[in-house]
Design a protein around this motif. Structure first.
Motif, mmCIF file in Angstrom:
data_model
loop_
_atom_site.group_PDB
_atom_site.id
_atom_site.type_symbol
_atom_site.label_atom_id
_atom_site.label_comp_id
_atom_site.label_asym_id
_atom_site.label_seq_id
_atom_site.Cartn_x
_atom_site.Cartn_y
_atom_site.Cartn_z
ATOM 1 N N THR A 121 98.645 77.134 -36.768
ATOM 2 C CA THR A 121 99.494 76.973 -35.909
ATOM 3 C C THR A 121 99.124 77.856 -34.326
ATOM 4 O OG1 THR A 121 100.867 76.991 -37.791
ATOM 5 C CG2 THR A 121 101.600 78.080 -35.361
ATOM 6 N N SER A 130 96.626 82.779 -32.220
ATOM 7 C CA SER A 130 97.488 82.025 -33.016
ATOM 8 C C SER A 130 98.029 82.854 -34.164
ATOM 9 C CB SER A 130 96.287 80.969 -33.316
ATOM 10 O OG SER A 130 97.069 81.047 -35.084
ATOM 11 N N THR A 176 104.992 76.429 -29.928
ATOM 12 C CA THR A 176 104.233 76.208 -30.670
ATOM 13 C C THR A 176 103.951 75.592 -31.041
ATOM 14 O OG1 THR A 176 104.598 78.810 -31.467
ATOM 15 C CG2 THR A 176 103.899 77.216 -32.891
ATOM 16 N N THR A 177 102.557 74.856 -31.898
ATOM 17 C CA THR A 177 102.310 73.293 -31.518
ATOM 18 C C THR A 177 101.150 73.605 -33.107
ATOM 19 O OG1 THR A 177 101.278 71.182 -30.498
ATOM 20 C CG2 THR A 177 99.978 73.196 -30.458
ATOM 21 N N SER A 194 100.285 78.611 -30.929
ATOM 22 C CA SER A 194 101.365 79.074 -29.460
ATOM 23 C C SER A 194 100.593 79.392 -28.467
ATOM 24 C CB SER A 194 101.796 80.223 -30.215
ATOM 25 O OG SER A 194 102.246 79.617 -31.793
ATOM 26 N N THR A 208 107.727 81.453 -25.812
ATOM 27 C CA THR A 208 106.576 80.978 -26.340
ATOM 28 C C THR A 208 106.431 79.538 -26.803
ATOM 29 O OG1 THR A 208 105.935 83.290 -27.362
ATOM 30 C CG2 THR A 208 105.450 81.345 -28.639
ATOM 31 N N THR A 261 109.200 75.659 -25.119
ATOM 32 C CA THR A 261 109.228 77.352 -25.365
ATOM 33 C C THR A 261 110.205 77.500 -25.839
ATOM 34 O OG1 THR A 261 109.718 78.048 -23.502
ATOM 35 C CG2 THR A 261 107.471 78.181 -23.538
#
Length: 1011
Positions: free
Chosen positions: A470, A432, A632-633, A472, A630, A619
Motif C-alpha cells: 500500500t 506507506s 492510495t494505490t 499513499s 490522501t 484523493t
C-alpha cells in the motif's frame, strides 16, 4: 294483708343497709352508678406520622380516684389512620394501660393517611356497675411534611453554594452544613441511643458525613497523597448510618457540583413501637456569586479544512469559545443574555462571514455576532467567501458583568486563525502504513489467515509469488488544508538499471546505476544537465521513454529552496552523457514569487523493469468520513526481487499563482514527490547462520541467510554483526574488528558467506575468559538483537589462557620484562591489551605493557630504587589481560649495601638495620595539576648518586625513608618542579629553591606538596 307489707318493708330496709355500707349511689330500685371516665388530648389535630397523648382520668361518684390496678383499653377507628399505645404496649391497634392514682396514659400514633380518627377508651365493670364504661374522643389527622417530631432534624443552614472547586470536608467550610438530630421514643418521649439511617438525593448535589469515630484508625493519613480512608468525617456518602448517643446525632451535609434542591432523608426504627419514623430536610445548592462571570476564554476549531465558495468542499467551519469562571468550570450565561461576541478581525477586506444565534434565538450573519454559552461553550460558524487565505476570528467576553450586549467594560479575548483555501494541489508527500501494509497476492480469491501470531497478512491458498504494498500520497493545498476529494494523483516507479551486486553508486539512491548528485534542471525549460552524468554509458544507458526523477526537497538531500524542482518527467532525448531533454518543462521554482536558481540536485534515470504501480488514484475515494487529501494505490512486485531498490513518484497538477497567463489566471505547475526505497518483505524477518555454534580461535566461513515471514529469501541485505563476552580474546568478520557490517550483501538465495576469525578466546569462566558465553550475533538491518531477525552463534573454546613473564624476578633497580600470552594449546594470542600494577616503595612502570603482537608478545619496563644501607627494599609488578586473568607477577628485591660496604659510616654499630645514622623521611604529594614531581637529597657523600623520591601520577603520594650517617650534619633538599610548598620539619615555605635541613637528634620528616 299486714304480714306481706311488713315483709317487704324489712326486705327493702335490709337492701338499703347493704348498699349504704359499700358507698354505692344506686337507690334501692337499681344498680350502682358508673365511674366517670374523662379524656384530655395533648392536641385535637395532628399531622400524619406524628403523635398525640391521651390522659385518661377515672373517678368514682364521690369524686375519689378509681383504685390502682384497674386496666383500661383503647381502640382506634378506622385503624388505617393510626394506632394506640398504652404503658407496656407495642403500638398495635388495640392497647391497654393500668390506672395509677386514677390516671392512665395512651399515645395515638398517626399513620401516613389523613382523616378523622376516633379513639375509644373502655373501663371494665367496676364498683358494682355491671357494664363497661366507654368514652370517645376524635383526633383530626392532616397531611404532614414527612417529618416526625420524635426525629427532629435542625440544620445550621438549608442553602449551600455549589462546590465548583471540589473542596473536601473541613470545619468552617462554606460548602458544609451541620444538622443536629434529636431522637425520642414515640411513647415515652425519652432520649434514645442507636443508629439512624441517612441518605441524599441527588448525590451529585449533596453528600453527607458524620463525626469521626476515634476507635477506627485513619489509615489514609499515611498514604501519599493522603486519603479519607478510615476517617468518617472526611468520607462523603450518599447513604449510610449515623450514631446517636443520648438522643443526639450529628450529620454534616456537603454540597457538590450540581445546583438545585436536594433532599436529606433520615429514618429510624422506634424501639418502643417498632415503627419506622422519618424526617427530611431540603437543601438548596445554589450557584455561588461570580460563577457566571468569565475569567478565561479560549477558542477551538472543528476538524477538517474549509474551502472557498463553489469549491465543492466544506465551506463552513465551527468555531467554539470555551468560557470558564473563577472556579475553572463553564460560565453559563443567564437566560436571555449574550455573553460572547465573535468578530472577524483580519485580514482587511475579508469576504468571510460569521453565523450564530443570539440568546434570544435570533439568527445573525456578518463580521460580528453575539451569542451565549451553554455547558459546552458558545459556537458560531465561519462562512467562507471567494478569497482564500487566513481569517482571524476573535472572541470577546466581559469580565465585569458577563453581558456583551450592554457593552464591554473589562474585555477578555481569545483569537484563532482559520485557513480558507481553494483545495487545489500545492504539495505531495508519499507515505506507506507500517501495519498491514503488504498484501500477499493469489491465483484465486480463496484465502486463509496466516499462521503465527495472527497479526500478519492474509495468505491465499494459492499464492502467485507477488506482493502488493500500500502506497499513499497525501496532498495539501497552499493554505495547508487537505486537497479536495477527487483530486487525481498519478503514480510511477523506476527499478532499473541497478548494480547486480547491490553496490550503491550514488549516496542515498540505492543501487541505481544512472544517477548523480550534480543535477541541474532548467527552471521553466526542458533541458537537464549534470557534470557527473553518465546518461549513455552506465547500466546500458538511458533513452527516450525513460523517466528522470529529480530530488529537489531538502528532506531528500537537496539544498534548501528547490522543492518546486522535485520532478518526475519523461525523457525525449539524450544528447550526451551529461545532457538530456524532457517531454514537459520543469517548474519555474518561483512559488514564493521569486525565481530561485537550482542548486546541485540528486537524480535518478531509469525505467520500471521489475514491478508496477496502479495509477492514477483519486484523493479520499474510499468515502471515509474524515477528509485527509490522501490518494492510495498498490505497488506490485515479485518476491524474487525483495530488497531491490525502487524509486516511486506521485504527481498531480496545481495552480502556479506566481506566474499568470495572459488573462491574469494562474498557470499550471506539476506537483511531485519521489522516494527511494526497496521492495519490502513481509515482516517479521528470520535470520539463520551455519555452522552454529562455531569453534573458537580459528577462521571459519559462515553462511548467514535471511527470509521473510513467508520464507521468501531476501537478496541485497548486509548484516550488522557484533561480538560479546570474548574476555581477553578478539574477533573479526570479513576483516572488521568487534562490530560492523558484512562486506557483501545476500545473493538471490538470501544468503551471504562471511569470514569469521577469532583468537585468544578462553572457555567461559576460565582464566582469560568472560563470565558469559563468547557469542557472535548477526542482525538484519532495521531490527534489534534478540528479535527474530537476528541470530546468536556461541563460540566454543576450551582451556585457559597462559601469561608468561620473563624474567619473573628483578633486582633492586628494576629492568625490562617480556610478556607472552598463549592459548591453552600453546598458540600465541595477538591483539590482547595487557595491564600492569606495581607495589613497593620506588617501584613503578616506566613504560608498557601494550597490546600483544602476532607472536602474543609485548613488553614493560620497571624502575625501582630498593638498594639501601641498613635494609633492602622489595616490591612486585603484576600483569594481566583486560578481563583480569590470567596474571603474571614479577618480584623485585633490593640489597643491603652494608653487606658490600661494611665500613661505610651508615653501617657502623648503633645504626638501624645494621647501620648507624639519623632517620630522614621525604613525602612527595601531587594534586590534580601535577603528574610528575620529585625531591632529591644531596650533601651525603655516602649516597652516590644522590637519591630521589619521585611521583609520576596526578593526585598521588610517595614516601621515601633514608638513614643519614651520623657524620652528616645537614642535607640539601631540591624539588622538581619548583611549584610546590614545604611542610613538616622543612617549614612552610615555597619549594621553589633548595632547602637546607639540619640533621641530628630526632628523625626528621619533610613533605613537598605540589598543586
Amino acid at each position: 294483708m299486714k304480714t306481706p307489707f311488713r315483709f317487704l318493708a324489712m326486705l327493702f330496709g335490709s337492701l338499703l343497709l347493704v348498699a349504704g355500707g359499700e358507698q354505692a349511689h344506686a337507690s334501692a330500685f337499681g344498680p350502682p352508678s358508673a365511674d366517670s371516665v374523662k379524656i384530655d388530648l395533648s392536641a385535637n389535630s395532628i399531622t400524619t406520622n406524628t403523635t398525640a397523648t391521651l390522659t385518661v382520668t377515672v373517678t368514682r361518684r364521690n369524686g375519689a380516684p378509681e383504685a390502682d390496678g384497674k386496666v383500661l383499653s383503647a381502640t382506634v377507628s378506622p385503624p388505617t389512620l393510626g394506632s394506640i399505645a398504652g404503658s407496656g404496649s407495642s403500638g398495635v391497634a388495640s392497647s391497654s394501660s393500668v390506672l395509677s392514682g386514677g390516671v392512665a396514659t395512651f399515645v395515638f400514633i398517626a399513620n401516613n393517611t389523613p382523616g378523622t380518627a376516633t379513639v375509644t377508651v373502655s373501663l371494665p365493670p367496676a364498683n358494682g356497675h355491671p357494664n363497661t364504661v366507654t368514652t370517645k374522643v376524635t383526633i383530626a389527622v392532616t397531611q404532614g411534611d414527612g417529618n416526625n417530631p420524635n426525629l427532629k432534624a435542625t440544620p445550621s443552614t438549608v442553602t449551600l453554594p455549589q462546590n465548583l472547586v471540589g473542596a473536601g470536608p473541613y470545619f468552617g467550610s462554606p460548602y458544609m452544613a451541620e444538622v443536629d438530630v434529636e431522637w425520642r421514643g414515640l411513647i415515652t418521649g425519652q432520649l434514645l441511643n442507636g443508629k439512624i439511617a441517612v441518605s441524599t438525593n441527588p448525590v451529585n448535589s449533596i453528600a453527607f458525613s458524620t463525626l469521626d469515630d476515634p476507635t477506627t484508625p485513619w489509615v489514609g493519613a499515611t498514604k501519599t497523597p493522603p486519603t479519607a480512608e478510615g476517617n468518617e468525617f472526611l468520607t462523603e456518602l450518599g447513604s449510610g448510618t449515623v450514631n446517636v448517643t443520648a438522643g443526639v446525632g450529628t450529620i454534616f451535609v456537603h454540597s457538590q457540583a450540581n445546583t438545585g434542591p436536594a433532599t436529606l432523608t433520615i429514618t429510624a426504627v422506634d424501639p418502643e413501637t417498632n415503627r419506622t419514623i422519618s424526617s427530611q430536610i431540603v437543601v438548596n445548592v445554589v450557584t455561588p456569586p461570580g460563577a457566571n462571570l468569565p475569567t478565561t476564554v479560549t477558542l477551538s476549531q472543528g476538524a477538517g479544512g474549509v474551502y472557498v465558495k463553489d469549491s465543492n468542499g466544506p465551506q463552513s467551519k465551527l468555531v467554539t469559545a470555551t468560557v470558564n469562571n473563577i472556579y475553572g468550570t463553564p460560565a453559563i450565561a443567564a437566560p436571555g443574555i449574550d455573553n460572547v461576541q465573535f468578530d472577524i478581525v483580519g485580514p482587511s477586506g475579508s469576504d468571510a462571514q460569521l453565523f450564530g444565534i443570539s440568546a434570544g434565538g435570533v439568527p445573525q450573519t456578518g463580521a460580528s455576532v453575539k451569542t451565549s454559552t451553554g455547558a459546552g461553550g458558545a459556537s458560531v460558524y465561519l462562512l467562507a467567501g471567494n478569497k482564500q487565505g487566513p481569517v482571524q476570528i476573535r472572541a470577546t467576553v466581559d469580565a465585569y458583568d458577563g453581558d456583551v450586549g450592554n457593552g464591554v467594560t473589562i474585555p477578555l479575548t481569545a483569537t484563532t486563525t482559520v485557513a480558507v483555501s481553494d483545495g487545489r494541489l500545492y504539495s505531495l508527500t508519499i507515505t506507506s502504513p507500517i501495519v498491514n501494509a503488504i498484501a500477499v497476492n493469489g491465483i484465486s480469491a480463496s484465502s486463509s489467515s496466516s499462521g503465527g501470531s495472527g497479526t500478519g497478512p492474509t495468505i491465499p491458498l494459492q499464492p502467485d509469488a507477488t506482493y502488493s504494498l500500500t502506497v499513499s500520497a497525501i496532498g495539501t493545498d497552499r493554505q495547508g488544508n487537505p486537497v479536495l476529494p477527487g483530486t487525481e494523483i498519478k503514480f510511477g516507479l523506476i527499478d532499473g538499471p541497478q548494480d547486480p551486486n547491490f553496490t550503491a553508486t550514488c549516496s542515498g539512491l540505492g543501487a541505481f546505476q544512472i544517477c548523480g548528485a550534480q543535477g541541474n534542471p532548467q527552471p521553466g525549460g526542458i533541458y537537464f544537465s549534470s557534470p557527473d552524468g553518465r546518461f549513455k554509458t552506465t547500466g546500458g544507458g538511458g533513452g527516450p521513454g525513460d523517466t528522470l526523477i529529480v530530488f529537489g526537497k531538502q528532506a531528500h538531500g537537496a539544498p534548501a529552496g528547490n522543492d518546486d524542482l522535485e520532478s518526475a518527467l519523461p525523457i525525449t532525448g539524450i544528447a550526451s552523457d551529461t545532457q538530456l531533454f524532457t517531454l514537459f518543462p520543469f517548474n519555474r521554482n518561483d512559488t514564493t514569487g521569486t525565481s530561485m536558481l537550482p542548486g546541485p540536485l540528486p537524480y535518478v534515470i531509469g525505467r520500471a523493469t521489475i514491478g508496477n504501480i496502479n495509477s492514477p488514484a483519486k484523493t479520499d475515494s474510499s468515502g471515509a468520513a474524515t477528509v485527509t487529501g490522501t490518494a492510495t494505490t498498490k505497488l506490485n512486485y515479485p518476491v524474487s526481487r525483495l530488497g531491490r531498490s525502487v524509486a516511486i513518484w506521485a504527481q498531480g497538477t496545481g495552480p502556479d499563482t506566481a506566474y499568470l497567463d495572459a488573462n491574469g489566471n494562474p498557470t499550471t505547475r506539476l506537483v511531485t514527490d519521489a522516494i527511494v526505497t526497496v521492495y519490502p518483505a513481509v515482516a517479521d524477518l528470520s535470520v539463520s547462520a551455519s555452522p552454529n555454534p562455531i569453534t573458537g580461535n580459528i577462521t571459519v566461513p559462515m553462511t548467514v541467510c535471511v527470509v521473510d515471514a513467508l520464507r521468501v529469501p531476501i537478496p541485497g541485505m548486509r548484516f550488522n554483526f557484533s561480538f560479546s563476552n570474548l574476555g581477553a580474546g578478539s574477533g573479526t568478520v570479513d576483516g572488521i574488528d568487534t562490530t560492523g557490517w558484512t562486506h557483501d550483501a545476500t545473493d538471490s538465495t538470501g544468503c551471504v558467506v562471511a569470514t569469521v576469525t577469532t583468537q585468544g578466546i578462553a572457555s567461559s569462566g576460565g582464566s582469560g575468559g568472560s563470565s558469559g558465553t563468547p557469542t557472535l550475533t548477526f542482525v538484519a538491518a532495521g531490527y534489534a538483537a534478540g528479535s527474530s531477525a537476528s541470530v546468536a552463534i556461541p563460540i566454543n573454546a576450551g582451556g585457559n589462557l597462559v601469561l608468561l613473564a620473563s624474567p619473573s624476578s628483578l633486582g633492586g633497580t628494576g629492568g625490562n620484562v617480556s610478556l607472552t600470552l598463549l592459548s591453552s594449546n600453546g598458540k600465541p594470542v595477538p591483539g590482547a591489551q595487557l595491564t600492569g600494577t606495581c607495589t613497593g616503595d620506588t617501584v613503578s612502570l616506566d613504560s608498557g605493557p601494550g597490546t600483544t603482537d602476532s607472536n602474543g608478545r609485548t613488553s614493560a619496563s620497571i624502575s625501582a630504587n630498593l638498594n639501601n644501607y641498613g635494609s633492602a627494599g622489595s616490591g612486585s609488578c603484576t600483569f594481566a589481560t583486560a578481563s583480569g586473568s590470567p596474571t603474571a607477577t614479577v618480584n623485585l628485591k633490593g640489597v643491603n649495601l652494608c653487606l658490600t660496604d661494611p665500613t661505610n659510616a651508615a653501617c657502623t654499630s648503633g645504626g638501624t638495620g645494621g647501620g648507624s645514622g639519623n632517620g630522614l623521611t621525604i613525602i612527595v604529594t601531587t594534586g590534580p595539576s601535577t603528574s610528575n614531581a620529585s625531591v632529591s637529597v644531596a650533601g651525603v657523600p655516602q649516597f652516590s648518586p644522590p637519591p630521589t623520591c619521585s611521583v609520576s601520577a596526578v593526585s598521588s603520594t610517595k614516601t621515601c625513608t633514608y638513614t643519614i650517617p651520623t657524620t652528616v650534619t645537614q642535607v640539601t633538599l631540591s624539588s622538581n618542579p619548583g611549584t610546590g610548598t614545604w611542610s613538616g620539619d622543612c617549614g612552610s615555605g615555597s619549594a621553589g629553591s633548595p632547602y637546607v635541613l639540619a640533621i641530628g637528634g630526632a628523625a626528621k620528616t619533610c613533605t613537598a606538596t605540589f598543586p
